[in-house]
Enzyme design. Sequence first.
Site, PDB file in Angstrom:
ATOM      1  N   CYS A  55       0.839  -1.209   0.000  1.00 22.97           N
ATOM      2  CA  CYS A  55       0.000   0.000   0.000  1.00 22.97           C
ATOM      3  C   CYS A  55       0.870   1.254   0.000  1.00 22.97           C
ATOM      4  O   CYS A  55       0.561   2.247  -0.675  1.00 22.97           O
ATOM      5  CB  CYS A  55      -0.911   0.019   1.225  1.00 22.97           C
TER       6      CYS A  55
HETATM    7  C1  BEZ Z   1       0.474  -4.601   1.785  1.00 21.77           C
HETATM    8  O1  BEZ Z   1       0.012  -3.538   1.378  1.00 21.77           O
HETATM    9  O2  BEZ Z   1       1.669  -4.812   1.775  1.00 21.77           O
HETATM   10  C2  BEZ Z   1      -0.436  -5.669   2.299  1.00 21.77           C
HETATM   11  C3  BEZ Z   1      -1.645  -5.323   2.878  1.00 21.77           C
HETATM   12  C4  BEZ Z   1      -2.471  -6.319   3.375  1.00 21.77           C
HETATM   13  C5  BEZ Z   1      -2.070  -7.652   3.277  1.00 21.77           C
HETATM   14  C6  BEZ Z   1      -0.866  -7.978   2.656  1.00 21.77           C
HETATM   15  C7  BEZ Z   1      -0.028  -6.985   2.175  1.00 21.77           C
END
Ligand code: BEZ
Length: 219
Positions: A55
């Site tokens: 994210c």
């Molecule tokens: C991420 O943005 O890295 C992420 C968010 C939720 C679950 C797995 C990865």
Amino acid sequence: MAIRHAKMVAMALQLGDTVPNFTQDSTEGPIDLCAYAGDQWLILFSHPKDFTPICTTELGAVAKLKSEFDKRGVKVLGLSVDSLASHAGWVPDIEETQGVKLNFPLIADHDRSVANLYGMIHPNEDNVFTVRSVFVIDPQKKLRLTLTYPAPTGRNFAEILRAVDSLQLTDSKKVGTPVNWNVGDDVIILPSVSNEAAKEMFPAGWKELKPYLRVTKQP
Ligand code: BEZ
């Protein structure tokens, strides 16, 4: 059994639907979707969770593309179901690690009202957090394109810009865009356009590979 199940499932938003409006808190104060979009295109996208690596990279990438969104008359609006206080703690990390300041609002959908309204939570994937949804909404507030990615797979915002280019071109000219098209590549005359009408609309002509497959320069 199947019918009872169908009644319990809210109808997903479909292409061509007028999207529902909402007001929710964001990093730039309360946001009303219709007021925020005004008469521009809007990309509303969810990300699962604050303080997560993928994210963080996505939000940095969207911020870096601001001039590309502006060029196309597109506003962007991010969302996660975390709180405003959480966003406030995380936003500086985006600047620090991605080298860019967040330059669009991030909705704090703490009561999941927007996530539920737009079907961004897919319970068989995760009961609490959203998937990576993208809603491309036109200036009439019609839903024109959706994408859904799982949490571990970051999106390709260059592809989303490419799709916006196609939507905007196909709205203004009677053409469609073929596989892997990019701005400047040849386009397809829509089957609904007769050869007579095409002569007027595409005076430079076209290549007819089949009566239904007419290729022309991008108008
Ligand atoms: C991420 O943005 O890295 C992420 C968010 C939720 C679950 C797995 C990865």
